[in-house]
Design a protein around this motif. Structure first.
Motif: not given
Lengths: 210, 210
Positions: A207, B137, B161-162, B165-166, B168, B170, B182, B186
């Protein structure tokens, strides 16, 4: 019908029950299949189909009765008696797994632990008595255990599984990174953490590149 | 082809690699598909089909070359760079998972840990530095992490989890007993230990009664 139900359906029923318990705590009395579907990441059709296995249907205007459905699923999954489990291999993972089930309302009691380490045998670990692995057969038969959890190193997992079968255990949850070779009438579920992580890493890498 | 490969195939390739490493240590040079199949609990046809995905075929008289096949699988699974992972939630399960990967030759490095507990943040835990979750992050982006492991309690898993994703990330390996919501790009693999145990208990109970 009981004989052909798939492990995926059983696993989802267990998840529905967890969700229903949460709704119950929030004093929510009724729930529609699409709400349950959304919470579980499946389709509403799937929810309705799974619950039809139980012979349970909701009202078109109010949805499913939360508490009635929770009780129905519990009767179906747990039958008349609570299942008792033992765990073999009390390293970090074994301890974590034992701790994981404490007070979670899982319908299985992990009630005995086994190891070979003299520092552990005879003591209470995470609230359960730890026996020597040589006592597996006698303890399991005495306590009428039906489920075994294997959290030993890979190279002892097969022999531990065979001991469990000798002790009348019919279902095994295997954390050891090895494929167990067992008779077909034993139900085995593998939780191979490193395979899972490698699989996630593969797709994460793809991905990233796409 | 890379885009349609299933997670089951990837998981089996990872298992073949583990088996090939073992054979290599035993100085076995060649292996037939039926031997691999037997060790893995799948059919020989399945093994040959999976390895065809790699464009790899064996000799009819000698079978597969163990080391060449191991290298080929590694190239396919790991690509050009090793994937790096972080873990969030350093309770018993988090520690066990970290310990689990130490020295196992898994092709993923768990190189950073995150928690909110002041007693853990800033220290080394199972050999990795533990950061505060608020640093997720910046640390993940700096270290170019692509994989996240969640071993937090259920009620914080979604927000963690959020955050991942912020940052990066995957692919996520989720041990928290909750369904994450999600974006579809992802990749998530759930390791829900209590669901697995309940499923095993259900089938164990059925087999007892039959």
């Amino acid at each position: 019908m009981m004989n052909v139900i798939s492990d995926k359906v059983v696993s989802r029923l267990s998840q529905y029950r967890r969700l229903l318990s949460q709704l119950n705590q929030q004093e929510i009395k009724h729930v529609f299949s699409h709400r349950m579907a959304e919470e579980m990441g499946v389709t509403a059709t799937q929810v309705r189909r799974d619950l039809m296995v139980l012979g349970f249907s909701g009202s078109p205007t109010k949805g499913y009765h939360v508490e009635d459905l929770r009780v129905k699923i519990t009767q179906f999954l747990d039958g008349h008696e609570r299942q008792l489990a033992c765990i073999c291999g009390i390293g970090n993972l074994g301890r974590a797994v034992m701790g994981y089930f404490s007070g979670r309302g899982v319908s299985v009691d992990v009630c005995a632990a086994f190891d070979v380490d003299p520092a552990k045998v005879g003591r209470a670990i995470v609230g359960r008595r730890c026996y020597h692995i040589d006592e597996l057969e006698s303890v399991c038969k005495e306590l009428k255990l039906s489920v075994g959890i294997i959290s030993t190193p890979a190279d002892t997992a097969q022999s531990v599984a065979e001991k469990m079968i000798q002790a009348d255990i019919k279902g095994i949850l295997n954390f050891a990174p090895v494929v167990l070779k067992l008779p077909s009438d034993i139900y085995v579920q593998n939780m191979d953490v490193s395979l899972a992580l490698e699989t996630v890493a593969f797709f994460a890498s793809q991905k990233r590149q796409s």
